[in-house]
Design an enzyme around this catalytic site. Structure first.
Site, PDB file in Angstrom:
ATOM      1  N   HIS A 111      58.692   2.237  16.847  1.00 52.47           N
ATOM      2  CA  HIS A 111      59.322   3.075  15.808  1.00 52.47           C
ATOM      3  C   HIS A 111      60.803   2.760  15.644  1.00 52.47           C
ATOM      4  O   HIS A 111      61.409   3.173  14.647  1.00 52.47           O
ATOM      5  CB  HIS A 111      59.099   4.570  16.090  1.00 52.47           C
ATOM      6  CG  HIS A 111      59.986   5.161  17.136  1.00 52.47           C
ATOM      7  ND1 HIS A 111      59.570   5.375  18.428  1.00 52.47           N
ATOM      8  CD2 HIS A 111      61.247   5.623  17.081  1.00 52.47           C
ATOM      9  CE1 HIS A 111      60.552   5.936  19.120  1.00 52.47           C
ATOM     10  NE2 HIS A 111      61.580   6.095  18.320  1.00 52.47           N
ATOM     11  N   ASP A 142      53.374   2.709  20.925  1.00 51.69           N
ATOM     12  CA  ASP A 142      54.720   2.702  20.350  1.00 51.69           C
ATOM     13  C   ASP A 142      55.614   1.691  21.083  1.00 51.69           C
ATOM     14  O   ASP A 142      56.648   2.049  21.645  1.00 51.69           O
ATOM     15  CB  ASP A 142      55.320   4.111  20.422  1.00 51.69           C
ATOM     16  CG  ASP A 142      56.626   4.225  19.642  1.00 51.69           C
ATOM     17  OD1 ASP A 142      56.934   3.291  18.876  1.00 51.69           O
ATOM     18  OD2 ASP A 142      57.334   5.234  19.821  1.00 51.69           O
ATOM     19  N   GLY A 221      68.735   7.396  19.386  1.00 54.32           N
ATOM     20  CA  GLY A 221      69.370   6.135  19.737  1.00 54.32           C
ATOM     21  C   GLY A 221      68.979   5.654  21.124  1.00 54.32           C
ATOM     22  O   GLY A 221      69.122   4.474  21.440  1.00 54.32           O
ATOM     23  N   ASN A 222      68.480   6.568  21.979  1.00 60.38           N
ATOM     24  CA  ASN A 222      67.989   6.179  23.302  1.00 60.38           C
ATOM     25  C   ASN A 222      66.629   5.498  23.232  1.00 60.38           C
ATOM     26  O   ASN A 222      66.223   4.807  24.180  1.00 60.38           O
ATOM     27  CB  ASN A 222      67.855   7.389  24.220  1.00 60.38           C
ATOM     28  CG  ASN A 222      69.115   7.692  25.001  1.00 60.38           C
ATOM     29  OD1 ASN A 222      69.741   8.725  24.808  1.00 60.38           O
ATOM     30  ND2 ASN A 222      69.502   6.786  25.885  1.00 60.38           N
ATOM     31  N   SER A 223      65.897   5.702  22.149  1.00 61.39           N
ATOM     32  CA  SER A 223      64.547   5.147  22.042  1.00 61.39           C
ATOM     33  C   SER A 223      64.536   3.647  22.293  1.00 61.39           C
ATOM     34  O   SER A 223      65.369   2.906  21.763  1.00 61.39           O
ATOM     35  CB  SER A 223      63.973   5.420  20.649  1.00 61.39           C
ATOM     36  OG  SER A 223      63.548   6.738  20.532  1.00 61.39           O
ATOM     37  N   LEU A 278      36.282   2.947  23.368  1.00 60.06           N
ATOM     38  CA  LEU A 278      35.007   3.501  23.826  1.00 60.06           C
ATOM     39  C   LEU A 278      34.367   4.408  22.785  1.00 60.06           C
ATOM     40  O   LEU A 278      33.147   4.438  22.629  1.00 60.06           O
ATOM     41  CB  LEU A 278      35.220   4.308  25.106  1.00 60.06           C
ATOM     42  CG  LEU A 278      35.614   3.553  26.374  1.00 60.06           C
ATOM     43  CD1 LEU A 278      35.954   4.539  27.481  1.00 60.06           C
ATOM     44  CD2 LEU A 278      34.478   2.644  26.813  1.00 60.06           C
ATOM     45  N   GLY A 279      35.216   5.214  22.111  1.00 55.17           N
ATOM     46  CA  GLY A 279      34.693   6.220  21.194  1.00 55.17           C
ATOM     47  C   GLY A 279      34.482   7.561  21.866  1.00 55.17           C
ATOM     48  O   GLY A 279      33.601   8.328  21.476  1.00 55.17           O
ATOM     49  N   LEU A 285      41.621  14.200  35.134  1.00 51.23           N
ATOM     50  CA  LEU A 285      40.857  15.199  35.893  1.00 51.23           C
ATOM     51  C   LEU A 285      41.799  16.229  36.500  1.00 51.23           C
ATOM     52  O   LEU A 285      42.857  15.886  37.039  1.00 51.23           O
ATOM     53  CB  LEU A 285      40.092  14.530  37.029  1.00 51.23           C
ATOM     54  CG  LEU A 285      38.692  13.976  36.757  1.00 51.23           C
ATOM     55  CD1 LEU A 285      38.211  13.216  37.982  1.00 51.23           C
ATOM     56  CD2 LEU A 285      37.730  15.076  36.402  1.00 51.23           C
TER      57      LEU A 285
END
Length: 505
Positions: A111, A142, A221-223, A278-279, A285
């Site tokens: 992004h 991402d 801006g850290n992304s 896989l679907g 867990l």
């Protein structure tokens, strides 16, 4: 009463001042434990017992430990800054990244680069060089890599994110608000977080899973920048925050380094990224479920989509997947990484536990769904994705506002209903419409009372079954027109229908 209050406040302040002066005169070992005599005007002196706090002393061992910790953090920050870069895309978005390989490969968020094929990369030594972007092209991933032609680069090592523990120190390095080489320190707050966040750059809803949560300050801006451990190793890529102010609220999220390694290596080696599907809806867990289902670990299946490889292989809800192609998957994230490393059409052996009995089945992995564009979103932001990234519009109160320019927007982030959203928001199998994913504060959507998970089924009397329907209907709407919207809300197994008409501003 009005005149007495300030007099009382002045009197108290005077007592504090006199007391402070007296303490300055009497604070000596000879006077320790004695009474302090205060004279106030013509009043008799008042005796007040004074207990002096013992002088604070730092032990040599304590100071040595603090100095070592201080020096360690400073050293990590200085070394890491040599491998952290700033990235500017052609869309006006900016963010961070880090050197993954010394031969010119940079890792950042998808992004951050947006739809750009090339970006400008600012290096720690002051050079700015062009970079070629290779994107994942997957709304669930991402991540992107950037290839630059430069020498003298310092790469940051990646840690094994499976070893990350809650409570460990974290160090975030990046360019928040364009301020290069900014370092913030915090802790690992939680593990295994997941969410769906709207991305105004790509106009899609991005899905995240297995995220590392940290309270190290992360801002726009850290992304794309690294989250480090105390060894200076990358444990994650800072990607998103939860905030209502578009700035740090102490809740930031990073994509684990094991995911980064799998995706970046594939992008570099093949120039593209694909993964097997896989679907099935899977999750981590819970501790109690490990005992209940007699499973040491793995990924719990919450639901299986009809007609998918998982369904055709006989997998059902409450099966626990514990291995893929003979290799154990102790966590949900471990299974996802194995699927990232696989390809559509590949045949795999799936080990699972049902009713406490270990079983095995085979299936052929499918392709992921193409990301669907969101409707009515604002303009691209500065690189960090937030809960509410859309343009703010005026409400109905006060004087008539100046109408905005450009296409009419509802102030809603929406997505066409699919199996994932039906499961997430407990929608009926036959439900139709577009699902509200987020609502812009003070927008039309907020004014009509829309909530995340609502189905938008009608607009101005016309049925809405896909995002394109909204765009078509809004082409005939002008700012200031009265607009009628129909929402369906499903809560506690009941459906309520909400019809609202308001002027769109």
């Amino acid at each position: 009463m009005i005149t007495k209050k300030p007099i009382l406040m002045i009197a108290l302040a005077a007592v504090v001042a006199v007391g402070g002066f007296a303490l300055a005169l009497n604070n000596s070992p000879a006077n320790a434990g004695k009474s302090l005599m205060l004279g106030l005007g013509n009043k008799a002196p008042v005796s007040m017992p004074v207990n002096y706090a013992p002088e604070a002393k730092a032990t040599k061992a304590g100071m040595a430990m603090l100095e070592e910790l201080d020096s360690t953090f400073a050293g990590i920050s200085e070394q890491a800054s040599l491998g952290v870069v700033s990235i500017q895309s052609g869309q006006g978005a900016s963010g961070s990244g880090f050197v993954y390989r010394t031969d010119g490969w940079i890792v950042t968020n998808d992004h951050v680069v947006g739809n750009s094929d090339t970006v400008q990369v600012a290096l720690p030594d002051g050079r700015t060089v062009p970079g070629k972007v290779i994107k994942s092209g997957d709304a669930q991933i991402d991540l992107a890599v950037v290839k630059i032609d430069a020498d003298g680069l310092t790469a940051l090592p990646l840690a094994d994110s499976n070893l990350v523990r809650v409570g460990q120190f974290t160090i975030a390095v990046g360019s928040p608000f364009g301020l290069d080489d900014t370092v913030t320190v915090g802790h690992v707050s939680a593990l295994g977080r997941g969410s769906t966040v709207n991305d105004p750059n790509s106009m899609t809803a991005r899905g995240y899973s297995g995220l590392i949560q940290t309270d190290a300050s992360i801002n726009p801006g850290n992304s794309g920048g690294p989250l480090l451990n105390i060894h200076g190793e990358v444990i994650g890529v800072n990607s998103t925050i939860v905030s209502t102010t578009a700035a740090s609220a102490g809740i930031g999220f990073s994509i684990p380094s094991n995911v980064v390694r799998a995706v970046a290596d594939e992008l570099i080696e093949t120039g593209k990224f694909d993964r097997g599907v896989l679907g099935a809806f899977i999750r981590e867990l819970k501790p109690i479920e490990k005992t209940e289902f007699k499973a040491p670990g793995g990924a719990m299946i919450d639901d299986v989509v009809a007609g998918t490889p998982a369904a055709e292989a006989g997998l059902v809800a409450k099966d626990v997947i514990v291995s893929l192609n003979g290799k154990e998957v102790p966590t949900e994230l471990a299974l996802r990484i194995k699927l990232y490393e696989a390809s559509p059409g590949q045949s795999v052996q799936v080990g699972y536990i049902r009713d406490g009995v270990r079983k095995q089945t085979s299936l052929k992995l499918a392709e992921p769904e193409q990301p669907q564009q969101l409707g009515m979103m604002g303009q691209p932001g500065q690189g960090n994705m937030q809960e509410f990234p859309f343009d703010r519009l005026f409400g109905d109160q006060g004087q008539a506002p100046q109408m905005p320019d450009g296409p009419v927007r509802l102030g809603l982030g929406v997505r066409e209903v699919d199996a994932t959203l039906r499961s997430q928001f407990k929608l009926p199998a036959e439900s139709k419409g577009v699902v509200v994913m987020s609502i812009d504060e003070n927008s039309f959507g907020a004014q009509v009372g829309a909530k995340q998970g609502d189905l938008l089924v009608e607009l101005n009397g016309e049925a809405v079954t896909k995002v394109g329907d909204l765009r078509t209907i809004l082409e005939d709407v002008n700012w200031g027109d009265r607009v009628t919207v129909v929402l369906e809300r499903f809560e506690d197994g009941k459906m309520s229908r909400l019809t609202q008409t308001r002027r769109i501003r």
